[in-house]
Design a protein around this motif. Sequence first.
Motif, PDB file in Angstrom:
ATOM      1  N   SER A  27       7.038  -4.732   6.008  1.00  0.00           N
ATOM      2  CA  SER A  27       7.093  -3.998   7.287  1.00  0.00           C
ATOM      3  C   SER A  27       7.179  -2.476   7.154  1.00  0.00           C
ATOM      4  N   THR A  28       7.593  -1.941   6.010  1.00  0.00           N
ATOM      5  CA  THR A  28       7.646  -0.485   5.831  1.00  0.00           C
ATOM      6  C   THR A  28       7.116  -0.118   4.446  1.00  0.00           C
ATOM      7  N   PHE A  29       6.605   1.118   4.331  1.00  0.00           N
ATOM      8  CA  PHE A  29       6.136   1.605   3.034  1.00  0.00           C
ATOM      9  C   PHE A  29       7.307   1.713   2.060  1.00  0.00           C
ATOM     10  N   THR A  30       8.474   2.128   2.573  1.00  0.00           N
ATOM     11  CA  THR A  30       9.645   2.315   1.713  1.00  0.00           C
ATOM     12  C   THR A  30      10.066   1.003   1.064  1.00  0.00           C
ATOM     13  N   ALA A  31      10.176  -0.052   1.894  1.00  0.00           N
ATOM     14  CA  ALA A  31      10.590  -1.356   1.366  1.00  0.00           C
ATOM     15  C   ALA A  31       9.536  -1.931   0.426  1.00  0.00           C
ATOM     16  N   ALA A  32       8.257  -1.741   0.775  1.00  0.00           N
ATOM     17  CA  ALA A  32       7.177  -2.263  -0.069  1.00  0.00           C
ATOM     18  C   ALA A  32       7.152  -1.559  -1.414  1.00  0.00           C
ATOM     19  N   ALA A  33       7.317  -0.225  -1.401  1.00  0.00           N
ATOM     20  CA  ALA A  33       7.325   0.541  -2.654  1.00  0.00           C
ATOM     21  C   ALA A  33       8.472   0.095  -3.551  1.00  0.00           C
ATOM     22  N   ALA A  34       9.635  -0.151  -2.949  1.00  0.00           N
ATOM     23  CA  ALA A  34      10.784  -0.602  -3.735  1.00  0.00           C
ATOM     24  C   ALA A  34      10.524  -1.975  -4.352  1.00  0.00           C
ATOM     25  N   LYS A  35       9.904  -2.877  -3.577  1.00  0.00           N
ATOM     26  CA  LYS A  35       9.614  -4.228  -4.084  1.00  0.00           C
ATOM     27  C   LYS A  35       8.591  -4.182  -5.211  1.00  0.00           C
ATOM     28  N   LEU A  36       7.624  -3.261  -5.087  1.00  0.00           N
ATOM     29  CA  LEU A  36       6.557  -3.154  -6.086  1.00  0.00           C
ATOM     30  C   LEU A  36       6.948  -2.276  -7.275  1.00  0.00           C
ATOM     31  N   HIS A  37       8.109  -1.593  -7.159  1.00  0.00           N
ATOM     32  CA  HIS A  37       8.605  -0.703  -8.213  1.00  0.00           C
ATOM     33  C   HIS A  37       7.642   0.448  -8.483  1.00  0.00           C
ATOM     34  N   ILE A  38       7.115   1.023  -7.397  1.00  0.00           N
ATOM     35  CA  ILE A  38       6.263   2.209  -7.497  1.00  0.00           C
ATOM     36  C   ILE A  38       6.753   3.228  -6.472  1.00  0.00           C
ATOM     37  N   SER A  39       6.240   4.444  -6.571  1.00  0.00           N
ATOM     38  CA  SER A  39       6.644   5.478  -5.622  1.00  0.00           C
ATOM     39  C   SER A  39       5.923   5.285  -4.296  1.00  0.00           C
ATOM     40  N   GLN A  40       6.534   5.755  -3.230  1.00  0.00           N
ATOM     41  CA  GLN A  40       5.914   5.626  -1.917  1.00  0.00           C
ATOM     42  C   GLN A  40       4.605   6.396  -1.813  1.00  0.00           C
ATOM     43  N   PRO A  41       4.534   7.663  -2.356  1.00  0.00           N
ATOM     44  CA  PRO A  41       3.251   8.384  -2.313  1.00  0.00           C
ATOM     45  C   PRO A  41       2.135   7.637  -3.042  1.00  0.00           C
ATOM     46  N   SER A  42       2.475   7.011  -4.167  1.00  0.00           N
ATOM     47  CA  SER A  42       1.466   6.249  -4.912  1.00  0.00           C
ATOM     48  C   SER A  42       0.979   5.057  -4.093  1.00  0.00           C
ATOM     49  N   LEU A  43       1.900   4.397  -3.411  1.00  0.00           N
ATOM     50  CA  LEU A  43       1.537   3.254  -2.570  1.00  0.00           C
ATOM     51  C   LEU A  43       0.653   3.706  -1.409  1.00  0.00           C
ATOM     52  N   SER A  44       1.026   4.794  -0.758  1.00  0.00           N
ATOM     53  CA  SER A  44       0.236   5.318   0.370  1.00  0.00           C
ATOM     54  C   SER A  44      -1.169   5.677  -0.077  1.00  0.00           C
ATOM     55  N   ALA A  45      -1.271   6.286  -1.257  1.00  0.00           N
ATOM     56  CA  ALA A  45      -2.584   6.689  -1.771  1.00  0.00           C
ATOM     57  C   ALA A  45      -3.453   5.464  -2.063  1.00  0.00           C
ATOM     58  N   THR A  46      -2.826   4.407  -2.588  1.00  0.00           N
ATOM     59  CA  THR A  46      -3.588   3.191  -2.905  1.00  0.00           C
ATOM     60  C   THR A  46      -4.135   2.545  -1.634  1.00  0.00           C
ATOM     61  N   ILE A  47      -3.319   2.494  -0.579  1.00  0.00           N
ATOM     62  CA  ILE A  47      -3.767   1.884   0.675  1.00  0.00           C
ATOM     63  C   ILE A  47      -4.862   2.731   1.314  1.00  0.00           C
ATOM     64  N   LYS A  48      -4.728   4.027   1.241  1.00  0.00           N
ATOM     65  CA  LYS A  48      -5.777   4.902   1.783  1.00  0.00           C
ATOM     66  C   LYS A  48      -7.082   4.700   1.021  1.00  0.00           C
ATOM     67  N   LYS A  49      -6.974   4.545  -0.283  1.00  0.00           N
ATOM     68  CA  LYS A  49      -8.157   4.289  -1.108  1.00  0.00           C
ATOM     69  C   LYS A  49      -8.807   2.962  -0.720  1.00  0.00           C
ATOM     70  N   LEU A  50      -7.974   1.945  -0.444  1.00  0.00           N
ATOM     71  CA  LEU A  50      -8.496   0.641  -0.024  1.00  0.00           C
ATOM     72  C   LEU A  50      -9.237   0.770   1.303  1.00  0.00           C
ATOM     73  N   GLU A  51      -8.655   1.511   2.259  1.00  0.00           N
ATOM     74  CA  GLU A  51      -9.311   1.713   3.552  1.00  0.00           C
ATOM     75  C   GLU A  51     -10.643   2.425   3.395  1.00  0.00           C
ATOM     76  N   ASN A  52     -10.692   3.407   2.479  1.00  0.00           N
ATOM     77  CA  ASN A  52     -11.950   4.118   2.239  1.00  0.00           C
ATOM     78  C   ASN A  52     -13.000   3.195   1.640  1.00  0.00           C
ATOM     79  N   LYS A  53     -12.561   2.283   0.771  1.00  0.00           N
ATOM     80  CA  LYS A  53     -13.500   1.346   0.139  1.00  0.00           C
ATOM     81  C   LYS A  53     -14.136   0.417   1.162  1.00  0.00           C
ATOM     82  N   VAL A  54     -13.308  -0.123   2.076  1.00  0.00           N
ATOM     83  CA  VAL A  54     -13.838  -1.078   3.056  1.00  0.00           C
ATOM     84  C   VAL A  54     -14.426  -0.369   4.273  1.00  0.00           C
ATOM     85  N   GLY A  55     -14.137   0.933   4.423  1.00  0.00           N
ATOM     86  CA  GLY A  55     -14.663   1.689   5.555  1.00  0.00           C
ATOM     87  C   GLY A  55     -14.038   1.319   6.880  1.00  0.00           C
TER      88      GLY A  55
END
Length: 301
Positions: free
Chosen positions: A16-44
Motif C-alpha cells: 500500500s505504500t512505497f515506504t513499506a514496500a521498500a522496507a520489505k524489499l530491502h531497497i531504498s525508496q528512491p530506487s523503488l520509485s525509479a524502478t516503477i517509473k521505468k516499468l511504466e515507461n516500458k509498457v507506455g
Amino acid sequence: MEIRELRYFVTIVEQSTFTAAAAKLHISQPSLSATIKKLENKVGLSLLDRSARDIRLTKEGSILYYEARKLLNHFEHVLDEMERLKKDGPLDISIGLIESAKFWLPKVLCEFKKQYPNIHVKIFDLLSSHEVINSFNNYKIHLAITNQFIDNSEIKSIPIYEERLVALIPESHNLTNKEYLTIHELETEAFIVCREGFQTREDILNTFRKAGIKPNLQFEIERFETACSLVENGLGITVVPENYVKNAPRYHFQIKQIQKPNNISRTVYLTMNKNRYLPPIVLTFIKLIKEQFPNTDIYEQ
C-alpha cells in the motif's frame, strides 16, 4: 519487463505504500520509485494513481497486477520444483476435493501408494468454484474433483461420473413410511440447502423451479456434515449426494430417493490447469482415476 520489476510492482500494491514496500524489499525508496517509473515507461502506461494519498491502481495497473501475481506464482512454483528435484526430496501431490468423493478416492490412493510408497499427499476441501479457481491460480493444487463445470479458459473440466442426489428426513417425520418422495412433497418442509456459490444448491433449486414450486429455505450451510446433523436433530429436510451417505457407518435419519421425473443428479468433474506442467506422478494419478471410471475418456477430452 523483468521479473524483478514485476515483483517490485506487486509488492507496492500489496504493501500500500512505497515506504513499506521498500522496507520489505530491502531497497531504498528512491530506487523503488525509479524502478516503477521505468516499468511504466516500458509498457507506455500509467500504472499508479499518484494523485491520491494512498496508492491506488489505474485500470491498466489493476490488469497488470492480476497477471503479474499469476506470473510470479508460476515463477516461484518453478523455483520450488527445481529445488525439490535438486534435493531429491519426497514427491508430493495436492488434490482439491468435494465431500462425496470419499466413497472412491481411498481406493485410488491405496493403489497410488503402492506405486509411490514415499508420496506425500495433500487433500484440500474445495466446495465452490471460486475456491477451485483460486487454488489453481495460487498453485495450491495439481488437480481438483468438483461437481462444477469451471467455465474458465485456463481450466479443463472433464466429466467422470454422475451421482444421484437423495433426500434426508428425520426418523420421526411423517414421510418416513413412503418408499419414494416427490419434489412436491418437499415444498412446504423446512429445507436445508448449501449457501450461494455452490453448484449443489443450483442443481436442487433448478429442480424446484422446473416443478413450478419454491422450497421453504430455513438453513443455509457449507458442508453436508452440517446438513446431516441438522436433519438428525429434526430441524428440517435436505438433499445430498447419495454417495455421501450410502456408505456412512451410522446415522439417525432416513434416506429417500426422489421419484422421477423430478429426480436430481449432478456431474462430477476432474479439473486441471491446461497450461501447467503436470509431473509424471500426477499423470499416474489421473491414469488411476481413469481405471476407477473406465467409461470416461479422460485423455480424449
